[in-house]
Design a protein around this motif. Structure first.
Motif, PDB file in Angstrom:
ATOM      1  N   PHE A  41       0.615  -1.187  -0.438  1.00 56.19           N
ATOM      2  CA  PHE A  41       0.025  -0.481   0.252  1.00 56.19           C
ATOM      3  C   PHE A  41       0.900   1.474   0.327  1.00 56.19           C
ATOM      4  O   PHE A  41       1.110   2.029  -0.924  1.00 56.19           O
ATOM      5  N   LEU A  42       1.789   1.561   0.708  1.00 59.04           N
ATOM      6  CA  LEU A  42       2.668   2.513   0.373  1.00 59.04           C
ATOM      7  C   LEU A  42       3.503   2.817  -0.093  1.00 59.04           C
ATOM      8  O   LEU A  42       3.917   4.120  -0.643  1.00 59.04           O
ATOM      9  N   GLU A  43       4.013   2.140  -0.764  1.00 64.32           N
ATOM     10  CA  GLU A  43       4.714   1.670  -2.131  1.00 64.32           C
ATOM     11  C   GLU A  43       4.001   1.691  -2.873  1.00 64.32           C
ATOM     12  O   GLU A  43       4.478   3.053  -4.027  1.00 64.32           O
ATOM     13  N   TRP A  44       2.462   1.893  -3.260  1.00 61.44           N
ATOM     14  CA  TRP A  44       1.799   2.897  -4.564  1.00 61.44           C
ATOM     15  C   TRP A  44       1.505   4.174  -4.170  1.00 61.44           C
ATOM     16  O   TRP A  44       1.439   4.926  -4.907  1.00 61.44           O
ATOM     17  N   ILE A  45       1.700   4.480  -2.835  1.00 55.31           N
ATOM     18  CA  ILE A  45       1.111   6.164  -2.630  1.00 55.31           C
ATOM     19  C   ILE A  45       2.530   6.768  -3.550  1.00 55.31           C
ATOM     20  O   ILE A  45       2.449   7.988  -3.723  1.00 55.31           O
ATOM     21  N   ASN A  46       3.786   5.974  -2.984  1.00 49.20           N
ATOM     22  CA  ASN A  46       4.706   6.422  -3.376  1.00 49.20           C
ATOM     23  C   ASN A  46       4.840   6.671  -5.097  1.00 49.20           C
ATOM     24  O   ASN A  46       5.447   7.567  -5.352  1.00 49.20           O
ATOM     25  N   ALA A  89      -7.606  -1.369  -6.167  1.00 49.52           N
ATOM     26  CA  ALA A  89      -8.011  -0.983  -6.724  1.00 49.52           C
ATOM     27  C   ALA A  89      -6.803  -0.035  -7.668  1.00 49.52           C
ATOM     28  O   ALA A  89      -6.798   0.028  -9.393  1.00 49.52           O
ATOM     29  N   PHE A  90      -6.181   0.190  -6.852  1.00 53.65           N
ATOM     30  CA  PHE A  90      -4.360   1.112  -7.282  1.00 53.65           C
ATOM     31  C   PHE A  90      -4.137   0.057  -8.579  1.00 53.65           C
ATOM     32  O   PHE A  90      -3.780   0.319  -9.976  1.00 53.65           O
ATOM     33  N   LYS A  91      -3.729  -1.482  -8.646  1.00 53.94           N
ATOM     34  CA  LYS A  91      -3.579  -2.279  -9.677  1.00 53.94           C
ATOM     35  C   LYS A  91      -4.845  -2.708 -10.912  1.00 53.94           C
ATOM     36  O   LYS A  91      -3.996  -2.044 -12.125  1.00 53.94           O
ATOM     37  N   LYS A  92      -6.352  -2.251 -10.287  1.00 57.52           N
ATOM     38  CA  LYS A  92      -6.666  -2.803 -11.334  1.00 57.52           C
ATOM     39  C   LYS A  92      -6.757  -1.294 -12.781  1.00 57.52           C
ATOM     40  O   LYS A  92      -6.334  -0.619 -13.954  1.00 57.52           O
TER      41      LYS A  92
END
Length: 418
Positions: A8-13, A102-105
């Motif tokens: 999750f944090l890696e996605w945000i960054n 959701a980020f992946k999609k």
């Protein structure tokens, strides 16, 4: 970077540095939404824009609709403590794993298309609302309206809380231009609720005429009346008398009532009259401690600070001294924000937020009504300094940018991500 395995944090960054290739085009956002079928919903959709009060209106709509047994999806911005605050379903923040999904999609559909951070997370919110099959969606506009990612959906009711000067470098330097940008959320043959109490700019009317949008305006199609100890809301459909006062501006509550009254959704009106109050919204006149009393508010423009100063003045005689911890971003109207507190604040602790130090100090010093003030480079030091002299009979007001309020919330260990 193998995105399928990002935390999750890696996605945000990863997404926080995203920018649109062309800031004046939503084409890429719409293309991604089409791939994921995120332009049309069976849900009833409110889109809430305006200069101030957007978050409050969204929260009130959510609270009433949840009590009326709807499955509600709420998307707001910015957040105070963590990203998780931005999306709620049925009044709760989602687990991080749902956001990762959701980020992946969104990323799979995006491929190489250039979009902004806000575009990306708006699409992720829409994905989650469709995934969980919510009955009602409430979307808070990030900036303006016309070019905002929230404008891509076919909303049922558009809301403009008010029209004032903020983000002038992006939205324009006149109320006509700002209103034109905000009216970008209007939809053809739909309804728009207008809470602006000053003269409504002609650009609102011209946009509504072009789209055949029905304008439902305060002091025209609906009203609110202040009495000594209570207030009234009056529209064609609803007439509520003797409502209790709240710490939330009555205009914001009234805007939410007007929107619901035109929605044709079932609303438990008994809840509106008896159980809605008091209303507590994080960072909006939030009383978080007593002895000394601590109030947090994200008033970061002159319009919001004017309302906040009136509320503080009402209670000022209860306290020996009033201390202010304030941080304002460089592009904001510093003079307009602080001048509203003339004769109210006894001691100011100013925080330098990525500003030119000399320029900011000169701006403070030219305001001769400041007698007792200090400058700090971080919130923690400003906060610590207050407690060298504060007593239990004093009031501490923390206001300005979301950054300032969120850092004090962290210091006080206030958790709103439940």
């Amino acid at each position: 970077m193998h995105k399928k395995k990002l935390s999750f944090l890696e996605w945000i960054n990863y997404i926080k540095f995203f920018k649109r290739k062309n800031d004046f085009c939503l084409k890429n956002v719409i293309n991604i939404a089409k791939k994921l079928d995120l332009l049309h919903f069976f849900s009833f959709i409110f889109v809430v824009g305006g200069t101030n009060g957007k978050g409050s209106v969204c929260y009130i709509l959510e609270k009433i609709l949840l009590y009326s047994r709807y499955k509600v999806g709420l998307y707001t911005s910015p957040h105070l403590i963590s990203y998780l605050e931005r999306i709620r379903i049925n009044g709760f923040h989602l687990d991080k794993d749902w956001h990762v999904l959701a980020f992946k999609k969104i990323e799979e559909a995006r491929q190489s298309l250039k979009i902004s951070y806000f575009d990306f997370i708006t699409l992720s919110a829409l994905f989650l609302f469709k995934y969980f099959k919510v009955n009602v969606i409430i979307l808070e506009v990030g900036l303006g309206g016309k070019l905002d990612a929230t404008s891509i959906v076919a909303n049922d009711i558009s809301i403009i809380t008010n029209i004032d000067f903020d983000h002038k470098e992006i939205l324009g330097k006149t109320r006509f231009k700002i209103a034109h940008e905000k009216a970008g959320i209007f939809k053809k043959n739909k309804i728009a609720i207008i809470g602006e109490e000053k003269r409504i700019p002609k650009s609102i009317y011209s946009t509504a005429k072009k789209l055949n949008t029905s304008l439902i305006r305060v002091n025209f199609e609906w009203f609110y009346e202040k009495k000594e100890n209570t207030w009234n809301f009056i529209s064609k459909k609803w007439k509520f008398y003797g409502l209790p006062y709240s710490n939330i501006p009555l205009i914001n509550i009234s805007v939410a009532f007007a929107a619901l009254s035109k929605s044709n959704l079932f609303v438990d009106t008994n809840f509106l009259k008896k159980k809605l109050f008091p209303i507590n919204i994080p960072g909006r006149f939030s009383i978080v401690q007593e002895n000394p009393r601590i109030i947090l508010d994200v008033a970061h423009n002159s319009h919001a600070s004017f309302y906040l100063s009136k509320e503080i003045k009402k209670i000022s005689k209860k306290y020996l001294k009033i201390y202010a911890v304030i941080g304002i971003l460089e592009k904001k109207d510093f003079d307009g924000i602080v001048s509203n507190f003339f004769g109210i604040i006894n001691k100011w602790n100013f925080i330098l937020l990525n500003q030119n130090e000399k320029k900011f100090i000169d701006r403070v010093k030219k305001n001769l009504f400041f007698k007792d003030y200090k400058f700090f480079f971080n919130v923690q030091n400003a906060w610590n300094d207050i407690f060298l002299s504060v007593s239990k009979k004093d009031l501490i007001l923390v206001f300005g940018s979301f950054i300032t309020v969120s850092k004090v919330m962290n210091i006080l260990k206030i958790n709103i991500n439940k």
